[in-house]
Design a protein around this motif. Structure first.
Motif, PDB file in Angstrom:
ATOM      1  N   GLY A 212      -4.014  13.503 -27.009  1.00  7.57           N
ATOM      2  CA  GLY A 212      -2.726  12.824 -27.022  1.00  7.57           C
ATOM      3  C   GLY A 212      -2.561  11.780 -25.944  1.00  7.57           C
ATOM      4  N   GLY A 213      -3.625  11.448 -25.222  1.00  6.82           N
ATOM      5  CA  GLY A 213      -3.482  10.515 -24.106  1.00  6.82           C
ATOM      6  C   GLY A 213      -3.836   9.082 -24.403  1.00  6.82           C
ATOM      7  N   SER A 214      -4.144   8.773 -25.669  1.00  4.96           N
ATOM      8  CA  SER A 214      -4.618   7.423 -25.976  1.00  4.96           C
ATOM      9  C   SER A 214      -3.585   6.342 -25.710  1.00  4.96           C
ATOM     10  CB  SER A 214      -5.066   7.350 -27.445  1.00  4.96           C
ATOM     11  OG  SER A 214      -6.236   8.095 -27.659  1.00  4.96           O
ATOM     12  N   LEU A 215      -2.313   6.641 -25.937  1.00  2.26           N
ATOM     13  CA  LEU A 215      -1.297   5.594 -25.854  1.00  2.26           C
ATOM     14  C   LEU A 215      -1.124   5.057 -24.445  1.00  2.26           C
ATOM     15  CD1 LEU A 215       0.903   3.970 -27.325  1.00  2.26           C
ATOM     16  CD2 LEU A 215       2.521   5.738 -26.644  1.00  2.26           C
ATOM     17  N   ASP A 216      -0.934   5.961 -23.468  1.00  6.63           N
ATOM     18  CA  ASP A 216      -0.593   5.472 -22.133  1.00  6.63           C
ATOM     19  C   ASP A 216      -1.535   5.941 -21.033  1.00  6.63           C
ATOM     20  OD1 ASP A 216       2.305   7.718 -22.027  1.00  6.63           O
ATOM     21  OD2 ASP A 216       0.168   8.095 -22.340  1.00  6.63           O
ATOM     22  N   LEU A 217      -2.505   6.793 -21.362  1.00  7.83           N
ATOM     23  CA  LEU A 217      -3.374   7.301 -20.298  1.00  7.83           C
ATOM     24  C   LEU A 217      -4.820   6.841 -20.409  1.00  7.83           C
ATOM     25  CD1 LEU A 217      -2.084  10.990 -19.999  1.00  7.83           C
ATOM     26  CD2 LEU A 217      -1.526   9.037 -18.560  1.00  7.83           C
ATOM     27  N   VAL A 218      -5.345   6.657 -21.618  1.00 10.74           N
ATOM     28  CA  VAL A 218      -6.759   6.325 -21.784  1.00 10.74           C
ATOM     29  C   VAL A 218      -6.913   4.929 -22.383  1.00 10.74           C
ATOM     30  CG1 VAL A 218      -8.937   6.976 -22.853  1.00 10.74           C
ATOM     31  CG2 VAL A 218      -7.347   8.755 -22.108  1.00 10.74           C
ATOM     32  N   LYS A 219      -7.393   4.011 -21.565  1.00 12.23           N
ATOM     33  CA  LYS A 219      -7.684   2.657 -22.025  1.00 12.23           C
ATOM     34  C   LYS A 219      -9.182   2.371 -21.961  1.00 12.23           C
ATOM     35  CE  LYS A 219      -3.222   1.943 -22.202  1.00 12.23           C
ATOM     36  NZ  LYS A 219      -2.519   1.954 -23.485  1.00 12.23           N
ATOM     37  N   THR A 220      -9.852   2.945 -20.963  1.00 15.15           N
ATOM     38  CA  THR A 220     -11.287   2.739 -20.775  1.00 15.15           C
ATOM     39  C   THR A 220     -11.955   4.091 -20.545  1.00 15.15           C
ATOM     40  OG1 THR A 220     -11.169   2.526 -18.366  1.00 15.15           O
ATOM     41  CG2 THR A 220     -10.799   0.523 -19.666  1.00 15.15           C
ATOM     42  N   HIS A 221     -13.270   4.089 -20.477  1.00 12.96           N
ATOM     43  CA  HIS A 221     -14.010   5.324 -20.244  1.00 12.96           C
ATOM     44  C   HIS A 221     -13.601   5.968 -18.924  1.00 12.96           C
ATOM     45  CE1 HIS A 221     -17.448   7.884 -19.054  1.00 12.96           C
ATOM     46  NE2 HIS A 221     -17.539   8.120 -20.354  1.00 12.96           N
TER      47      HIS A 221
END
Length: 469
Positions: A212-221
């Motif tokens: 569930g972190g794709s929106l605001d927590l995970v942008k890059t590796h």
């Protein structure tokens, strides 16, 4: 990854409807994902499937009664692919799990999807309100299959209820629990509740996979580790971040999106992925550029050839098709019945022949010639019935003329070629001199050449003047 799949300290491609098909899963593995989940597949549909070893594609296909491929996998992902199902019935869940267990690394039950197509049958997030059913399904699966069993849940309105459910799930013997850190009525625009995920991770001994972190927590590796630490989880599962650019799994950093799209397309061609599914995934990668020139070309494409043209990869398409055709021909074997042999298959007259496109001019194909002949004979127009074979997507057509049926016993790579082949069979069986087509074309060509020569031989003005003097 040999042996039993471990869910500790991994990064996984999350199950995503219409995205988690074979090309995307293989691409994610190439870029560094440890585990990949297929899209949610409904138990009722899967239970009707038959397992087919596709020798042309070198895949294992699970094919529905209508010949649609519901799930396709291959040796490259066998030790790392998790089959996710939507189910609300323990017995049916076990039947499906046993159908696929020899071809996958683990079985997962979707208990978190809030969308109607999943919840309306009591599946997905609807299961969160029925912990007894959750326990029954997982217990049946854990005791009934040889591969690890996991589940994916959403958090409940209270932390206490969430922890109670997680502990109850753990007791069934599952290998891991994936936790999407949002409530059932929340959507990706809402922030993820890392505190809930962390509390679950502390409450159970099995690995917890944060999602569930794709929106605001995970942008890059580099953000993957930060999300893992913020959630206090053993592992991380990525959905949207991976859908937008699968190279997010690369420890060396993401690749240019266009390069990623080309690699995706090559997998889609190699494994004969459905063109509309491939187009959907490519458009997801384009995101806000879907209205660009490239985006419009991709959206307009109707088949894999047009997708390849849109991506300037027509050479890759033709090379892949040639390789698949060569493998298909090799599997048929060197011995083929000569096309002069006429046989009966039920009420259908057959010959073993292939349609050779180069032997016919565009305006006088066998279908056209058969249609013209039928009109001259004052017969009803020929009708064609075509079927597609699931294992290699080849086509075979039967033509009906004057209530009699004709077809080639060999399969063709396209519907058009299959119809032409059946027309050739009909013409040859009836003794209609189809070669007149070629002779007419040849005669026209020779007449054109003769006319051109006559034009060249016309006397010049000087010659005419000399001749008249």
């Amino acid at each position: 990854m040999a042996g039993r799949l471990s869910f500790a300290n991994i990064t996984a491609l999350a199950p995503m409807v219409r995205v988690g098909t074979l090309p995307m899963r293989l691409l994610a593995l190439d870029y560094g994902a440890d585990v990949v989940y297929c899209e949610e597949l409904i138990d009722i549909k899967m239970a009707q499937c038959r397992r087919v070893e596709n020798e042309v594609l070198q895949t294992v296909d699970f094919v529905a009664p209508d010949d649609r491929v519901m799930f396709r996998t291959c040796e490259k992902e066998k030790q790392r692919v998790v089959f996710q199902m939507g189910t609300a019935d323990p017995e049916r869940a076990l039947a499906v799990a046993r159908l696929v267990e020899k071809d996958v690394a683990a079985i997962d039950v979707n208990m978190g999807c809030p969308k109607e197509y999943s919840t309306k049958g009591g599946m997905g997030a609807a299961l969160l309100s029925h912990p007894d059913k959750i326990e029954a399904i997982l217990t049946k699966l854990v005791s009934g299959v040889s591969v690890p069993v996991t589940c994916k849940i959403r958090i409940l309105p209270s932390l206490e209820d969430t922890l109670t459910l997680a502990r109850r799930i753990e007791k069934t013997g599952v290998a891991a629990i994936a936790v999407h850190g949002r409530f059932k009525d929340e959507r990706p625009r809402h922030p993820v509740h890392c505190d809930y995920i962390g509390a679950v991770a502390r409450a159970v001994a099995v690995p917890v996979i944060a999602n569930g972190g794709s929106l605001d927590l995970v942008k890059t590796h580099g953000d993957i580790r930060a999300f893992k630490e913020a959630a206090g989880a053993s592992s991380v599962m990525l959905a949207r971040a991976a859908m937008w650019n699968p190279s997010v799994f690369r420890s060396a950093g993401p690749l240019p999106l266009h390069d990623v799209m080309i690699q995706y397309l090559k997998y889609a061609l190699r494994y004969d992925n459905h063109a509309f599914n491939s187009k959907y995934c490519l458009c997801q990668m384009l995101r806000d550029k879907v209205e660009s020139a490239l985006g419009k070309r991709v959206q307009a494409a109707q088949d894999n050839r047009e997708l390849s043209e849109a991506m300037d990869q027509l050479d890759a398409f033709e090379e892949t098709q040639a390789a698949l055709d060569a493998r298909r021909d090799a599997l048929r074997g060197p011995e083929r019945p000569p096309d002069r042999v006429i046989a009966l298959d039920g009420d259908v007259t057959t010959m073993a022949l292939k349609f050779e496109r180069r032997e016919y001019p565009p305006q006088l194909t066998p279908k056209m010639f058969l249609l013209e002949w039928s009109r001259r004979q004052k017969l009803e127009q020929p009708t064609y019935q075509t079927v597609q074979r699931a294992q290699d997507r080849a086509f075979q057509s039967t033509v009906t003329v004057e209530k009699r049926k004709y077809r080639s016993s060999l399969w063709e790579k396209s519907k058009k070629f299959a119809e032409q082949a059946s027309a050739v069979v009909c013409l040859r069986v009836l003794g209609i001199p189809e070669s007149h087509v070629g002779r007419r074309h040849k005669r026209k060509t020779e007449d054109d050449r003769d006319g051109a020569r006559e034009k060249r031989k016309k006397p010049t003005a000087g010659e005419r003047q000399t001749a008249g003097s």
